[in-house]
Design a protein around this motif. Structure first.
Motif: not given
Lengths: 213, 144
Positions: B17-19, B100-107
């Motif tokens: 995202g963000p979306i 607002i939606f967001s994500g992040i790859v943590t592992d």
């Protein structure tokens, strides 16, 4: 030396991050060129003397220390340098514990208690002072930068600091992995353990900082 | 058009995202209707009921928020398989406001042939206040 003084792992019921995940993420931040030397786990309303993160941290050169975030009759307080005497004198699960007593007990037994997110409604120190609460002469610092602050809370903390002449710490208040390190405290001297941390917090040789972009 | 992502395409620290989207009154009624044939006014569907319970406005139901958080991950790529989503509600979520939606790859987990990713997911309002936070575990296929 940059330490995040306010983090929660899954030991706190509202966090979804493990200590191991935080360590991995600190290394991700470092690979991206960010500076962060360690963090303090400040779990809600609890402290476990038996947990030791030294072995987890040593391989990566990350300092991991332990504290607590306690609910009191004057808002939330971050507590560092927690000794057997402190946990013996206080019931950490008591959400209405006397903040003045907490501060006094910490002063007596080598710890330090600092108001967390002081600008937050309902659980922030500033609101209680506004209501006329007095005392707390030995409180010299409050959490100036909190990574989970809502609009207006940072400004209220700044006003409090300006009015009272407090020093300010910084912490992310991370409850998920990627939030760690967003706000930190920069210390002039190296900190290796909780005793060093209390000493430096009492010395005033620190400033609150945000993770550089 | 979404790109089909493979495990090898993704690095720790990659953003999702963000979306930006909002949840309308109609969206909530449609969601609630899945379970209830007749909509009984509640804090989820009626501003008046919400007000009577001390809420400033009608709010989005928790399960719908979980679904929205999950959708951030499943909409990232058609190849995503959602294995787990775990959220913490920090604030109520209002209708008809920008979210607002967001994500992040943590592992990344590659042990034993695994192709799992761990991700943080956050829902914020337009003031950047975190309303819902969480973590998800997804799987992506290896490149053919």
């Amino acid at each position: 030396m940059l330490l995040d003084l306010h983090t929660h792992s899954v030991a706190s019921d509202d966090s979804r991050a493990t200590v191991e995940q935080y360590i991995k993420w600190v290394n991700v931040l470092r690979r991206k060129g960010k500076s962060i030397d360690g963090f303090v786990l400040t779990e809600h309303r609890q402290f476990d003397h038996d947990v030791n993160y030294a072995s987890l941290a040593s391989d990566d050169g990350i300092i991991i220390l332990k504290g607590a975030e306690l609910d009191t009759d004057t808002g939330h307080f971050l507590v560092y340098g927690i000794s057997e005497e402190i946990t013996g004198e206080l019931d950490f699960s008591d959400v209405n514990m006397s903040a003045q007593n907490l501060v006094d007990i910490c002063d007596t037994y080598g710890g330090i208690a600092i108001p967390a997110h002081p600008g937050r409604a309902g659980i922030g120190f500033a609101e209680y002072l506004d209501r006329g609460v007095t005392g707390f002469e030995t409180v010299k610092s409050v959490e100036q930068l909190n990574g989970s602050n809502r609009p207006g809370e940072g400004e209220k903390a700044e006003s409090l600091i300006k009015a009272k002449g407090y020093l300010g710490t910084g912490g992310s208040d991370a409850h998920i992995v990627s939030a760690i390190g967003t706000c930190m405290t920069s210390f002039e001297k190296e900190i290796k353990n909780e005793s060093d941390l209390v000493q430096e917090l009492r010395s005033g040789r620190f400033t609150a900082v945000r993770l550089e972009s | 058009m979404k790109k089909n992502l493979y495990f090898e395409d993704v690095e720790i620290g990659d953003d999702i995202g963000p979306i930006k989207r909002s949840v309308t009154d109609e969206d909530v009624i449609e969601f609630v209707s899945v379970r209830e044939k007749k909509i009984i006014p509640s804090r989820f569907t009626s501003k008046e009921v919400a007000n009577s319970e001390g809420l400033p406005e009608a709010i989005v139901p928790g399960p719908m928020n979980i679904a929205l958080m999950a959708q951030v991950l499943t909409d990232w790529s058609d190849t995503v398989c959602l294995l787990k989503i775990d959220v913490v509600f920090r604030q109520t979520v209002p209708h008809n406001k920008d979210l607002i939606f967001s994500g992040i790859v943590t592992d990344k987990d590659e042990t034993g042939g695994s192709t799992k990713l761990e991700c943080d997911v956050v829902m914020e309002n337009s003031d950047e206040v975190k309303l819902v936070i969480g973590t998800g575990v997804i799987a992506l296929p290896n490149k053919p």
